[in-house]
Design an enzyme around this catalytic site. Sequence first.
Site: not given
Length: 445
Positions: A144, A162, A249, A294, A299, A313
């Site tokens: 998203s 990312k 990362m 989350d 993740n 994450d």
Amino acid sequence: MSDKPKTPPRRRESRVPVTRAGRLFRMGLTAGTMAVGGLTEGLRRATGGASDKAASVLLSGANATRLAKRLAHMRGAAMKLGQLLSMESSHVLPPEFAEALSVLRASADVMPRTQVKRLLGREYGKGWEARFEDLDFEPAASASIGQVHRARTRKGEDIALKIQYPGVAKSIDSDVDNLAMFLNMARLLPRELDVSDIIEEAKKQLRQEADYETEAANLERYRKLLADDDRFVVPRVHRDFSTRRILAMDWVEGESLDQLVHEVVPQETRNGIAEAIQDLTFKELYVFRFMQTDPNFANYLYRHEDGRIALLDLGAAVEFPQPFVDRYRRITRAILDEDRAGVERHAIEIGYLRASDSARHKELVVDLIMMVCEPLIEGGAYDFGASTLPKRAAAAGLDIVFRSREYRNPPAETAVLHRKLGGSFLLCQRLRARIAMRDYLLEKI
């Protein structure tokens, strides 16, 4: 740099959070994710008691496919909704809708190579290509807020970039508002619910997730907190390749936890993963007072070579004030002691109840709290795989919403904790884990 698509690693799940918009489905319960189970019941009531088949027309067949395709072209809050529903609600949504949305967990519309290059140039400046030995323009994951690319630096380090979609941060408020309007117009939310505080919380959290500088700081903090825990791996942030819109990362290989339910993975291994996840959740609350909020399956990655769990994450994270933690410590102890009077007293303290509520309403809420906490009360190993708790809790929660005039939303500040606790339950359920939690918590609380 690589123009041709490469074979992606085993991890095919999105590494980007799928979080806050889904919270709009969770207002009726203290049990976070379990509120989603009320979707079909809400539709039945909205259609005046029609049959399940008639009530689910909106979310089935061609309508479901069209909605899924439309969400696939959207980013931000609406895209998160589709991902969340496909991840957590296949047991209550019409199968056509769940199947149509399932693709959203793995990918969104991806940025073309030219757009990725333009964004890298804007963030890194002229001559950015010289900083990399190799960069794969085919994303390894997308969702998203952004997409993830594998790269190798001139120093030979394998990193994950990312990269945030352009404009996503600016559209957060309108995305959430439009989503709320859609849910109300489509009658997917009970009319009795006031969602204004949850909408504001959703916007707040999405803004946080869109700030990669904050996420980098969260990752570094989390890495220090878990430095001595050899059950977990937290990737190192590469500050020299990170900006507000790009997070670099360590590249981490592994298998998403929801892929571990097959016969080659021993029950003991799955139990160990579940124990580690539950231990980390309560340590985040009671020890760190800093929580990754989350619990999306993607993740977490499991590394078969050393049995460690990679935590990827930290875009959605929160620091709890000490008084907040103390209140939950007290209610948890009352739950473990099966002290209903204590649970009621502390539920008032937290804001789940008011002292002026009727005895009947207090009883219903305490019943629900005790129900959703049954894994903590179970004397022996709790069988998450065989549990029907999500469905039972959803039914009980909606019963309170529709039958009690005294119902109110849980305090907005509790929403992220509910999501984490509910998501941790679902992780254990997907792993079909069997673990004992009562004795462990009695030592910690």
